[in-house]
Motif scaffolding. Structure first.
Motif, PDB file in Angstrom:
ATOM      1  N   ARG A 400       0.836  -1.201   0.000  1.00 31.95           N
ATOM      2  CA  ARG A 400       0.000   0.000   0.000  1.00 31.95           C
ATOM      3  C   ARG A 400       0.874   1.255   0.000  1.00 31.95           C
ATOM      4  N   ASP A 403      -0.879   4.341  -1.332  1.00 29.73           N
ATOM      5  CA  ASP A 403      -1.807   4.886  -0.342  1.00 29.73           C
ATOM      6  C   ASP A 403      -1.063   5.640   0.748  1.00 29.73           C
ATOM      7  N   CYS A 404       0.093   5.109   1.168  1.00 30.46           N
ATOM      8  CA  CYS A 404       0.885   5.794   2.195  1.00 30.46           C
ATOM      9  C   CYS A 404       1.353   7.154   1.708  1.00 30.46           C
ATOM     10  N   GLU A 407      -1.858   9.476   1.407  1.00 29.70           N
ATOM     11  CA  GLU A 407      -2.408   9.781   2.728  1.00 29.70           C
ATOM     12  C   GLU A 407      -1.475  10.699   3.499  1.00 29.70           C
ATOM     13  N   GLY A 408      -0.167  10.420   3.432  1.00 22.88           N
ATOM     14  CA  GLY A 408       0.798  11.250   4.141  1.00 22.88           C
ATOM     15  C   GLY A 408       0.831  12.672   3.619  1.00 22.88           C
ATOM     16  N   SER A 436      10.051   7.838   0.660  1.00 16.33           N
ATOM     17  CA  SER A 436       9.384   6.551   0.810  1.00 16.33           C
ATOM     18  C   SER A 436      10.082   5.739   1.892  1.00 16.33           C
ATOM     19  N   GLY A 584       5.960   2.454   3.491  1.00 17.82           N
ATOM     20  CA  GLY A 584       5.456   3.639   4.162  1.00 17.82           C
ATOM     21  C   GLY A 584       5.965   4.902   3.500  1.00 17.82           C
ATOM     22  N   VAL A 607       3.488   7.467   7.695  1.00 20.76           N
ATOM     23  CA  VAL A 607       2.289   6.710   7.337  1.00 20.76           C
ATOM     24  C   VAL A 607       2.768   5.357   6.825  1.00 20.76           C
ATOM     25  N   MET A 608       2.341   4.274   7.488  1.00 19.79           N
ATOM     26  CA  MET A 608       2.939   2.975   7.226  1.00 19.79           C
ATOM     27  C   MET A 608       1.892   1.884   7.079  1.00 19.79           C
ATOM     28  N   ALA A 609       2.196   0.945   6.189  1.00 19.44           N
ATOM     29  CA  ALA A 609       1.383  -0.256   6.011  1.00 19.44           C
ATOM     30  C   ALA A 609       2.263  -1.435   6.395  1.00 19.44           C
ATOM     31  N   LEU A 673      -1.970   2.191   8.200  1.00 17.65           N
ATOM     32  CA  LEU A 673      -3.047   1.853   7.284  1.00 17.65           C
ATOM     33  C   LEU A 673      -3.433   0.390   7.472  1.00 17.65           C
TER      34      LEU A 673
END
Length: 731
Positions: A400, A403-404, A407-408, A436, A584, A607-609, A673
């Motif tokens: 993801r 998405d990270c 979202e971040g 990243s 992330g 922001v991390m998955a 996430l």
């Protein structure tokens, strides 16, 4: 009987179907009160009757061999018990001095500060005095090479490639070729390395500060020349490790050898300076990034070459380009490494080996390319995310990253960051940066035993807790699976008499030991379902009540006496068919003083998955700790070596600058996430502790560039380097 499970296929999400509700919750650590009240027993705490004190003697030359050790030089010190060195056992009855097997085999010296002997006395003060006064003669060899740049002992590894890098680079419309350096780093764990050894006949018990007991037991047995079954290691609490306590250390071997020779317990504790001198460091790096792209930002070529160092004979080489090999896609990729042999403290694993330093360079290079192209750094990364691992061709098991990044950017206010150098408060220039984050995920063979009786459950495994929360998460997994309140589960760790776990390292501990605990508890659920006369899918365990097959009864009655199950897990076909990694995005805002070059981090967001989160509180703590490490790598941490002898100059926490409270912003946020990785393990988790550091420092350095125009490619970005970079940018 141990039930062994191989990860050969995607796993059902049983933890999403259980009803206890403790997995994922931000629960306190059960051992927390013991730690804050001083009742948790660490390796050096408490001495058995008759215990003696040992202090390591270290080499004062950078290379050569030991010509002689004169035990008589310290025989007059009151309370002296022995000087232990090798390779032969020596004893002088007239002086009452003993010598035993080696602290390290042979008589060769490979680096300044290498442990070469152990002095044992009735008191620590006497042993310390003797260690400083012990007469040692050397036959030095030269010339001594301590600088990797000057080494002619270079080992070049075959490059890892995919596609045609040279053709892709030549065809690129925009190219970048930059070099970056990072300083050596120390793990600098709060608890110094320590060991207390005691023999009972031909069996030894060692209390040690060690991370991977299943392996450490065999290592110690090999060092002592005894069966592994005659070794017991106890490490219930460890005050940090970060890789420095992965393997057996000289303090443990020396303590065990001396205790056997003297017939009494011996404790060896490294002074902080000895830890810096003699414990594995993270290598310095020289990294070259070459990127080629079209005008629209699509990467055509990516090359990440590096030079690292180690002493002669050590096989470890920091995997600097590890994340670079799968994070972004390009038509041609190439990764080459050169290992320089030097006379410095040996290099080894320090938190997030590879990514911690490799991503400092990669993510700055991506930022520089974005600047050259006039493309938003977030957008450049989004445009170059590959569909599968570009080197191995494996599909990602769960990813993801996009998405990270999105979202971040939204949460951090990235859209309002403004042009470089456009924000200022008096003498302070403000800027934002991002990067990243990636850290490959692993599953290591691990075993655990779970006991369930009428009063609750007990988890037993030799897994360690180095401050990461193992006691908490293993208890939560067992409680969730068995339908028990968390206070009805006891977790016992750090004892090699328990089933052998993965240990703590590589961010694989929770995945591996947690999966073994899950499987043992699952086997108990199968027994309970049979007793209820229902299928496993119909069984519900919640708050000590079992339901299934149109029946309901207290779990204590269903269990009767005791149910015990032991399970182990190992990697299988999914590790070959799919590539698993945590992902992330880091965002940072910094202030740079226009005249002093001081950099202050004002806020950070990660922001991390990371797959399933087992404990939101301990996971957040791990992620924040990694981000703080990133600040240190970017701005403060630098192990300095004397070029003449290679000895460490910054050999304590007064001179090796880890981030203090004033260096860390009060506004540090972590967002997880929702994610499940069905190909990783039966509990769908990924490693946490090292993803937090990966890329974090690059976000800080990219923010420094955005604020001041200064690009610092030699890290850490200390004020003098920032001033020089600002002057270069202005010129």
């Amino acid at each position: 009987m141990t039930k062994t499970f191989r990860m050969d296929e995607a796993q059902p999400r049983l933890l999403d179907e259980t009803g206890q509700g403790v997995v994922g919750a931000p629960l306190d650590r059960p051992e927390g009160k013991l730690k804050v009240t001083g009742r948790a027993r660490y390796a050096a705490d408490g001495l058995p009757p008759g215990a003696a004190h040992g202090v390591l003697v270290r080499a004062t030359v950078a290379a050569g061999r030991i010509a002689g050790i004169d035990a008589a030089s310290v025989s007059g010190i009151a309370g002296m018990l022995g000087v232990f060195h090798g390779p032969r056992f020596l004893r002088n009855p007239a002086q009452g001095m003993a010598g035993a097997a080696p602290v390290q085999p042979g008589d060769e010296v490979h680096y300044h500060g290498q442990p070469i002997a152990l002095v044992v006395a009735e008191s620590f003060e006497a042993a310390r005095d003797a260690a400083q006064r012990l007469a040692v003669t050397y036959e030095e060899t030269g010339p001594v090479v301590t600088d990797p740049a000057a080494s002619d002992r270079l080992e070049r590894q075959d490059p890892v490639t995919a596609g045609d890098f040279e053709a892709g680079f030549a065809a690129s419309e925009v190219t970048l070729d930059r070099s970056y350096t990072t300083a050596p780093h120390a793990a600098a764990a709060m608890e110094p390395h320590a060991a207390l050894a005691e023999w009972d006949g031909d069996r030894v018990t060692l209390r040690g500060a060690l991370q991977m007991l299943r392996f450490n037991r065999q290592e110690l047995a090999d060092s002592l020349g005894i069966p592994a079954g005659n070794v017991r290691i106890l490490s219930p609490y460890i005050g940090g490790g970060f890789g420095s306590k992965l393997g057996i250390g000289p303090e443990a071997v020396a303590a065990a050898l001396a205790a056997r020779a003297l017939g009494r317990p011996v404790r060896v504790v490294m002074a902080r300076q000895t830890v810096f001198d003699a414990v594995l460091r993270r290598t310095e790096t020289l990294q070259r990034l070459r990127l080629g792209a079209d005008r629209d930002g699509r990467l055509r070529a990516l090359s990440h070459d590096d030079r690292v160092s180690n002493i002669e004979g050590e096989g470890f080489a920091e995997p600097v380009s590890q994340a670079s090999q799968f994070l972004y896609g390009a038509d041609g990729l190439s990764f080459a490494q050169t290992l320089a042999r030097v006379s410095r403290t040996p290099a080894g694993s320090v938190r997030a080996p590879g990514e911690a330093v490799g991503m400092l360079a990669l993510e700055q290079a991506m930022d520089e390319l974005a600047e050259m192209l006039g493309i938003c750094p977030v957008e450049l990364r989004l445009r170059n995310l590959p569909e599968k691992n570009p080197v191995t061709g494996q599909p990602f098991s769960a990813r993801r990253l996009a998405d990270c990044l999105r979202e971040g950017a939204e949460r951090f206010g990235w859209a309002g960051r403004g042009a470089p150098g456009s924000r200022r408060e008096g003498d302070w220039m403000l800027g934002m940066g991002m990067a990243s984050a990636a850290r490959s995920n692993m599953l290591v063979p691990s075993a655990a035993r779970v006991r369930l009786d009428g009063s609750g459950a007990v988890v037993e495994t030799d897994m360690t807790d180095i401050g990461t929360g193992s006691y908490a998460i293993l208890g939560q997994i067992a409680a969730e699976m068995l339908g028990l309140p968390i206070d009805k589960v006891e977790v016992r760790l750090g004892d090699t008499s328990f089933p052998g776990a993965s240990g703590s390292g590589g961010s694989f501990g929770a995945n591996s030991a947690g999966s073994a605990t899950f499987l043992a508890a699952k086997a108990i659920r199968e027994t309970l379902a049979a007793r209820m006369g229902c299928d496993m899918s119909e069984l519900t365990l919640q708050d000590g009540i079992a339901r299934g097959g149109n029946r309901e009864m207290p779990l204590s009655e269903l269990v009767g006496g005791q149910i015990v199950e032991e399970a182990s897990i190992e990697a299988g076909e999914t590790s070959e068919s799919h590539f698993s990694s945590g992902f992330g995005a880091h965002f940072a805002e910094v202030a740079v003083h226009a005249y002093t070059g001081e950099v202050r981090v004002r806020r950070m967001l990660g922001v991390m998955a990371m797959g399933r989160i087992l404990n939101e509180k301990t996971a957040r703590s791990q992620a924040l700790g990694g981000m703080i490490w990133g600040i240190g790598s970017a701005l403060t941490e630098e192990m300095v070596h004397d070029p003449r002898t290679g000895h460490v100059v910054t050999r304590d926490l007064a001179n090796y600058h880890v981030p203090a409270h004033a260096d860390v912003p009060g506004d540090m946020q972590v967002v997880f996430l929702e994610e499940r990785d069905d190909m990783a393990n039966p509990i769908q988790t990924k490693g946490i502790g090292e993803l937090g550091i990966s890329g974090a420092g690059a976000a800080v350095l990219n923010a420094l560039r955005h604020a001041s125009g200064a690009r610092v490619r030699d890290m850490p970005a200390t004020p003098d380097r920032v001033i020089a970079a600002m002057e270069a940018a202005a010129g």
